[in-house]
Enzyme design. Structure first.
Site, PDB file in Angstrom:
ATOM      1  N   GLY A 262       1.087   2.497   6.856  1.00  0.00           N
ATOM      2  CA  GLY A 262       1.428   1.615   7.972  1.00  0.00           C
ATOM      3  C   GLY A 262       2.830   1.049   7.833  1.00  0.00           C
TER       4      GLY A 262
ATOM      5  NE  ARG B 197      -0.060  -6.433  13.069  1.00  0.00           N
ATOM      6  CZ  ARG B 197      -1.337  -6.098  13.198  1.00  0.00           C
ATOM      7  NH1 ARG B 197      -2.192  -6.951  13.722  1.00  0.00           N
ATOM      8  NH2 ARG B 197      -1.772  -4.925  12.780  1.00  0.00           N
TER       9      ARG B 197
ATOM     10  CE1 TYR C 211      12.156 -22.146 -23.502  1.00  0.00           C
ATOM     11  CE2 TYR C 211      13.923 -22.070 -25.128  1.00  0.00           C
ATOM     12  CZ  TYR C 211      13.048 -21.421 -24.270  1.00  0.00           C
ATOM     13  OH  TYR C 211      13.060 -20.060 -24.190  1.00  0.00           O
TER      14      TYR C 211
HETATM   15  C1  UD1 Z   1      -8.664   0.182  11.839  1.00  0.00           C
HETATM   16  C2  UD1 Z   1      -9.896   0.842  12.458  1.00  0.00           C
HETATM   17  C3  UD1 Z   1     -10.838  -0.235  13.015  1.00  0.00           C
HETATM   18  C4  UD1 Z   1     -11.196  -1.202  11.919  1.00  0.00           C
HETATM   19  C5  UD1 Z   1      -9.955  -1.795  11.257  1.00  0.00           C
HETATM   20  C6  UD1 Z   1     -10.322  -2.573  10.021  1.00  0.00           C
HETATM   21  C7  UD1 Z   1      -9.202   3.034  13.285  1.00  0.00           C
HETATM   22  C8  UD1 Z   1      -8.845   3.822  14.503  1.00  0.00           C
HETATM   23  N1  UD1 Z   1      -9.488   1.756  13.502  1.00  0.00           N
HETATM   24  O1  UD1 Z   1      -7.957  -0.459  12.895  1.00  0.00           O
HETATM   25  O2  UD1 Z   1     -12.008   0.366  13.550  1.00  0.00           O
HETATM   26  O3  UD1 Z   1     -12.019  -2.248  12.430  1.00  0.00           O
HETATM   27  O4  UD1 Z   1      -9.068  -0.739  10.838  1.00  0.00           O
HETATM   28  O5  UD1 Z   1      -9.226  -3.227   9.488  1.00  0.00           O
HETATM   29  O6  UD1 Z   1      -9.243   3.565  12.205  1.00  0.00           O
HETATM   30  N2  UD1 Z   1      -2.548   3.788   8.436  1.00  0.00           N
HETATM   31  C9  UD1 Z   1      -1.916   4.915   7.978  1.00  0.00           C
HETATM   32  N3  UD1 Z   1      -1.397   5.790   8.902  1.00  0.00           N
HETATM   33  C10 UD1 Z   1      -1.495   5.597  10.230  1.00  0.00           C
HETATM   34  C11 UD1 Z   1      -2.150   4.436  10.682  1.00  0.00           C
HETATM   35  C12 UD1 Z   1      -2.666   3.543   9.765  1.00  0.00           C
HETATM   36  O7  UD1 Z   1      -1.806   5.131   6.782  1.00  0.00           O
HETATM   37  O8  UD1 Z   1      -1.000   6.441  10.979  1.00  0.00           O
HETATM   38  C13 UD1 Z   1      -3.120   2.850   7.443  1.00  0.00           C
HETATM   39  C14 UD1 Z   1      -2.500   1.469   7.480  1.00  0.00           C
HETATM   40  O9  UD1 Z   1      -1.458   1.374   6.530  1.00  0.00           O
HETATM   41  C15 UD1 Z   1      -3.681   0.591   7.077  1.00  0.00           C
HETATM   42  C16 UD1 Z   1      -4.876   1.325   7.598  1.00  0.00           C
HETATM   43  O10 UD1 Z   1      -4.489   2.674   7.768  1.00  0.00           O
HETATM   44  O11 UD1 Z   1      -3.786   0.465   5.666  1.00  0.00           O
HETATM   45  C17 UD1 Z   1      -5.430   0.756   8.921  1.00  0.00           C
HETATM   46  O12 UD1 Z   1      -4.472   0.886   9.926  1.00  0.00           O
HETATM   47  P1  UD1 Z   1      -4.308  -0.175  11.092  1.00  0.00           P
HETATM   48  O13 UD1 Z   1      -3.278   0.322  12.035  1.00  0.00           O
HETATM   49  O14 UD1 Z   1      -4.129  -1.532  10.516  1.00  0.00           O
HETATM   50  O15 UD1 Z   1      -5.743  -0.040  11.780  1.00  0.00           O
HETATM   51  P2  UD1 Z   1      -6.459  -1.080  12.744  1.00  0.00           P
HETATM   52  O16 UD1 Z   1      -5.837  -1.010  14.107  1.00  0.00           O
HETATM   53  O17 UD1 Z   1      -6.522  -2.392  12.077  1.00  0.00           O
HETATM   54 CA    CA Z   2      -5.482  -3.355  10.158  1.00  0.00          CA
END
Ligand code: UD1
Ligand code: CA
Length: 450
Positions: free
Chosen positions: A15, A19, A350
């Protein structure tokens, strides 16, 4: 039998952490003194998982370096097209693996080993297990469409109908399946949805379509709390501290004002230790039975012996070893200091790069001058030595056992055992000087007035 099946983990960490508003990647921010990525790695290792692949973005060079240091395999995801795509990116690294794979999020640090074991246990009856929880506020979490513990689908909040948004049980993100099922289903995920992303969550319906049963495993909210911004980070820290305080008290440690004592992930405190208000533990601290830590102490990388008395207002830095019955009092800083049984450093001192024997008394205001601007040097003080107040010990220097240092000395040379060292200029008393000085000043004052 399932329990013997090999285990692998995919840690999603690609990610962008927008934020967090930070130059540092989100997953390297610490909870309980340890980066979130390290928490998740430890969880996987403690659950007996040998193969761990960390999915990172090309730009997350700090995460790549951290993952390498942790001995993880790295898979690059570029660009980031969703959680389903992220898992696909780990396929190559696990091409020869045919056991169970759990997907973990690097921004969800506090899952316990028993909770994760519950996910693997579900394989006895199901092909896919998803870790669910009931948050106080389901907000943007994916909703789990269930019938009892049978999971029918995961619906992202953005795609959910008003009816589905009322569902209280949510997706923590953690799920597990066999490598074949997981990667097979991910290959079939499309990005035809509100975000235009490949959702990992779609694999539930894909696998059900192949007559493979999915189930929910329940977790407490405090364990699956996901960190997106700094308020979430503070919430995770608070959840961690609450658990540590409760564990400490349950194991026989007295915390007078528990909510003001802060632990690190590895703080070890034996029963019958007493801790007053406002004490902070950094990483690497062990406190042995019977010790008392008074208020306002900051302690890291330190071993505190049985029945030691610390503080108030002591700062103990890494490499401090205090033997039993030692005392370190107010406004004392120690660093790489080995202090023998019953020795006391009670006030305003110290003590760094030092070795003190047993029964040493260090007077108020003593400084070990350990640094010459280039190198650090050692101070050694023998058993039973008495260091007078306001002594400067210019290292390297050795004070013999049983020696006495007169107060206010600048000690630059070794002192033999049992000697008295006086390292200050001799006092000169000038009789009548004060009276003469005052007389002259009074005369000048009169002159100015007239
Ligand atoms: C995701 C879940 C949601 C869940 C929530 C819990 C999906 C579609 N949704 O949503 O159901 O309730 O987590 O916190 O899975 N990441 C990658 N590559 C990407 C996108 C994300 O490595 O292309 C990683 C991010 O770094 C993070 C994790 O996956 O560690 C979750 O990604 P994030 O975009 O925060 O997912 P949510 O929208 O929170
Ligand atoms: Ca998340």
């Amino acid at each position: 039998m399932n329990t013997a099946t090999k285990r692998a983990a995919i840690i999603l960490a690609a990610g962008k952490s927008t934020r967090m508003k930070s130059a540092r990647s989100k997953v390297l921010h610490p909870v309980g003194g340890r980066p979130m990525l390290n928490w998740v790695t430890s969880l996987a290792r403690d659950a007996g998982i040998e193969r761990i692949v960390c999915v990172v973005g090309e730009g997350n060079v700090d995460v790549q370096a951290a993952a390498r240091d942790l001995g993880l395999d790295i898979a690059i995801q570029e660009p980031q097209m969703g959680t389903g795509h992220a898992v696909q990116c780990a396929k190559e690294a696990l091409r020869d693996f045919d056991g169970h794979v759990v997907v973990l999020y690097a921004d969800t640090p506090l899952i316990s080993v028993p909770t994760l074991e519950g996910v693997f246990k579900a394989f006895e009856t199901h092909s896919l297990a998803v870790l669910g929880f009931e948050p106080e506020d389901p907000a943007a979490y994916g909703r789990l469409v269930v019938d009892g513990n049978d999971l029918h689908a995961i619906v992202e909040a953005k795609e959910a109908s008003p009816e589905q948004l009322k569902i209280g049980i949510c997706n923590s993100g953690v799920l597990a399946a066999s490598a074949a099922d997981l990667f097979g289903a991910c290959d079939r995920v499309t990005n035809d949805n509100a975000k235009g992303e490949y959702y990992l969550t779609d694999i539930v319906e894909i696998l059900r379509g192949e007559k493979k049963a999915a189930t929910v495993v329940h977790a407490p909210e405090t364990e699956v709390l996901g960190v997106n911004d700094r308020t979430d980070l503070a919430r995770a820290e608070a959840a961690f501290q609450t658990v540590m305080r409760e564990n400490a008290m349950r194991s026989g440690v007295s915390l007078k004002h528990p909510e003001t004592v802060f632990f690190a992930y590895d703080t070890m405190i034996e029963p019958d230790v007493s801790i007053d208000a406002n004490v902070v533990f950094g990483p690497g601290v062990t406190v042995h039975s019977g010790a008392t830590i008074h208020s306002f102490c900051h302690i890291e990388g330190t071993d505190i012996g049985e029945n030691a008395q610390i503080g108030p207002f002591a700062r103990l830095r890494p490499g401090t070893h205090l033997a039993e019955n030692t005392k370190v009092g107010n406004f004392v800083e120690t660093k790489k200091a080995i202090v023998g049984k019953g020795s006391k450093i009670n006030h305003l001192s110290y003590v760094g790069d030092a070795e003190l024997g047993e029964g040493v008394n260090v007077g108020a205001g003593t400084i070990t001058c350990n640094y010459d601007g280039y190198n650090k040097h050692k101070t050694i003080i023998g058993d039973g030595a008495f260091v007078g107040s306001n002594s400067s010990l210019v290292a390297p220097v050795t004070i013999g056992a049983g020696a006495f240092l007169g107060s206010g000395g600048v000690v630059t040379e070794n002192v033999p055992d049992d000697a008295l060292a006086l390292a200050r200029s001799k006092q000169v008393n000038k009789d009548g000087w004060g009276a003469r000085f005052r007389a002259v000043q009074e005369k000048l004052k009169q002159k100015k007035k007239s």
